[in-house]
Scaffold this active site. Structure first.
Site, short mmCIF file in Angstrom:
data_model
loop_
_atom_site.label_atom_id
_atom_site.label_comp_id
_atom_site.label_asym_id
_atom_site.label_seq_id
_atom_site.Cartn_x
_atom_site.Cartn_y
_atom_site.Cartn_z
N ASP A 101 0.87 -1.17 0.00
CA ASP A 101 0.00 0.00 0.00
C ASP A 101 0.91 1.22 0.00
OD1 ASP A 101 -2.37 1.62 0.46
OD2 ASP A 101 -3.24 -0.15 1.42
N ASP A 202 -3.05 4.57 -2.15
CA ASP A 202 -4.10 5.08 -1.26
C ASP A 202 -4.54 6.49 -1.68
OD1 ASP A 202 -5.51 4.70 1.37
OD2 ASP A 202 -4.44 6.55 1.83
N GLU A 255 -6.61 3.99 -5.55
CA GLU A 255 -7.90 4.20 -4.90
C GLU A 255 -8.42 5.58 -5.29
OE1 GLU A 255 -9.95 4.19 -0.46
OE2 GLU A 255 -8.05 5.19 -0.82
N HIS A 328 -11.08 -3.20 3.95
CA HIS A 328 -10.99 -2.74 5.34
C HIS A 328 -11.78 -1.45 5.58
CE1 HIS A 328 -8.25 -0.41 3.03
NE2 HIS A 328 -8.09 0.44 4.02
N ASP A 329 -12.40 -0.89 4.55
CA ASP A 329 -13.12 0.38 4.70
C ASP A 329 -14.63 0.24 4.69
OD1 ASP A 329 -10.88 2.00 4.91
OD2 ASP A 329 -10.69 2.26 2.75
#
Ligand code: GLC
Ligand code: CA
Length: 558
Positions: A101, A202, A255, A328-329
């Site tokens: 990430d 990210d 993202e 995870h969001d």
């Protein structure tokens, strides 16, 4: 018809690890890298081709790793660089890729650069961040953060404010400074030289802020977002990073919150000016909420089908889709788009629904065994900055009590996806030997766990294995085009893929009640092979039938 180019990253599927909750090897209650290492056989057995690690760098954990204090090292809570290299080498031996990430919209406020930058206005690192004078007693503009109140934090010593689009502990990097961009490239090279195969980038579409940082349109959160959600220099900066990527055979998925299909086509279209290999988009995750997960509305299958239809068509032959239904969001998908009363059935159907589309599937830890949301009744049991911020908002603006808020959070908070992975029915779900894990373990671990799923040939886990294996062995799943039937049905999602004379028909019921299905004009089910199904079907060739609860079928016509 659009030509489709073959690439290794289009053929893979990826497993996402959020390390803190994956597997604890040393009994401190926190997941770690040796824990991951011990599960590589399991991960590979799913049929995935790579692992994406959510951030595993040193961090003060104000956003559990998305606030990085050292980009070229490993979080000591998780292990050492050697532990990481061991995983990297072992994955490569197994033919699996490893993706890191890359969080460069912001650093942690504990990062050396930031500590330097706040020493004085003439410090060489000062311009690594957005330091500005206030307007009288007020901050430089009216921006609000995505996480906690205002987007500006005052520093008394400097008599200046710094910008943080996310939490206070996540100051935004000033990407307009060429030195910052060089730092980013150096981070990329550090990991790529070690052998890492690419990055998940990210909130990468936030890295360019509008010149002069003008006031934004007032909103309850994230005021100002129109000035950085696709800023003026985004393309330029992505081009610079892409040039580094091109030196290696690696890939980048970016993202892109609030990015629409148009942006995705622009950023991901193949050719000399391509910026990203794929985008993590959000449209399909907004079918039971307005804009953000916290503003609930009933799930609409029509909306979901419509989003997929547009993205599948528009990207085909131009760019490439990432496919995900959990990370995870977001809260767990079975609680959102499926039905916990039919956990196994709807879990398998959802798995089929998205992995059979055109794109690279991502599977988030625990998704493969159908983990569900957790009920947490007290604010003090929550851990996440976003949950606390939402409490302030819901309490202040809407008068929510703690109890009422926790009820909502138990449905929508991203912390639902962050409970420890349930490995077995043993103490602490086999996640840790500590008395207590770092975060609540879902009490349903006695029924829902990997060990149980391994034993049951009809488990969600074994269904994922079937799907990924079928995808790998049949190019039509990877490269076929997409055509939808019965678009107006609010119970069935039926689509077809076509490739080199073959046809794949995917039938998914989003209903617990029987729904009458009739094969589309010109398709004779008895001429196809029922390659994937979620029930034992008596007569797979019948052209009209009533679906069982959340049934999914896939037919292949050769
Ligand atoms: C991304 C991450 C999320 C994080 C945020 C700020 O959306 O996925 O977990 O909180 O960026 O870095
Ligand atoms: Ca540990």
């Amino acid at each position: 018809m659009a030509e489709i180019t073959k690439k290794w990253y289009k053929e893979m599927s990826v497993y996402q690890i959020w390390c803190r909750s994956f597997c604890d090897s040393n009994g401190d209650g926190i997941g770690d890298l040796p824990g991951v290492y011990s599960k590589l056989d399991y991960i590979q057995s799913l049929g995935v081709d790579g692992i994406w690690f959510s951030p595993i760098y040193p961090t003060p954990n104000c956003d559990y790793g998305y606030d990085i204090s050292d980009y070229k090292s490993i979080n000591p809570e998780y292990g050492t660089l050697d532990d990481f290299k061991m995983i990297l080498d072992d994955c490569h031996r197994r033919g699996m890729k490893v993706f890191m990430d890359l969080v460069v919209n912001h650093t942690s406020s504990e990062h050396e650069w930031f500590k330097e930058s706040r020493k004085s206005a003439d410090n060489p690192y000062h311009d690594y961040y957005f330091w500005r004078k206030g307007k009288g007693k007020k901050p430089p503009n009216n921006w609000l953060s995505v996480f906690e109140g205002g987007a500006w934090e005052y520093d008394k010593n400097l008599d200046e404010y710094y910008l943080h689009v996310f939490a206070k502990g996540q100051p935004d990097l000033n990407m307009d400074n060429p030195k910052v961009r060089e730092e980013v490239k150096s981070i990329m090279r550090f990991w790529l030289d070690m052998g890492v195969d690419g990055f998940r980038e990210d909130v990468i579409t936030f890295i360019s802020k509008a010149e002069g940082l003008p006031d934004g349109f007032p909103l309850p959160i994230a005021t100002g977002i129109e000035h950085y959600k696709h800023g003026p220099h985004l393309e330029e900066y992505l081009d610079e990073f892409r040039a580094v990527m091109k030196e290696y055979d690696c890939f980048a998925v970016g993202e892109g919150p609030q990015m629409g299909l148009k942006d995705a086509v622009e950023l991901c279209s193949e050719g000399p000016s391509q910026k990203l290999d794929m985008l993590i988009s959000f449209d399909h995750m907004n079918c039971d909420c307005f804009m953000v997960d916290w503003i609930k509305r009933p799930f609409s299958l029509r909306k979901l089908k419509n989003v997929y239809d547009r993205w599948q068509h528009e990207m085909y032959g131009k760019g490439w889709n990432s496919l995900y239904i959990e990370n995870h969001d977001h809260a767990r998908i079975i609680d959102r788009y499926g039905d916990v009363k039919f956990r196994v059935e709807s879990g398998k159907m959802l798995a089929t629904m998205y992995t059979m589309q055109c794109g690279t599937p991502f599977i988030y830890q625990g998704q493969e065994i159908g983990m569900t949301n957790i009920e947490i009744n007290h604010l003090y049991d929550y851990k996440d900055v976003m949950t606390f911020n939402n409490y302030r908002l819901f309490h202040k603006l809407l008068g929510y009590s703690e109890k009422r808020f926790c009820k909502l959070a138990s449905q929508v908070s991203r912390e639902n996806a962050r409970t420890p992975v349930q490995w077995s029915a043993e103490k602490n779900a086999g996640f840790t030997t500590a008395d207590k894990a770092w975060f609540n373990i879902n009490p349903n671990y006695k029924e829902i766990n990997v060990e149980q799923a391994e034993k049951d040939p009809k488990s969600i886990l074994n269904h994922y294995r079937k799907l990924l294996k079928f995808r790998k062995e049949n190019e039509i799943v990877i490269y076929g085009d997409f055509k939808q039937y019965y678009k107006s049905s609010d119970k069935l999602f039926v689509y077809e893929r076509n490739y080199q004379g073959q046809k794949l028909l995917v039938i998914c019921s989003f209903s617990a009640d029987p729904v009458r299905f009739k094969a589309p004009e010109g398709i004779d089910l008895s001429a196809g092979e029922l390659v994937i199904n979620t029930y034992d079907v008596l007569d797979p060739g019948e052209n009209e039938f009533s679906t069982k609860p959340y049934e999914a079928r896939v037919y292949l016509f050769k």
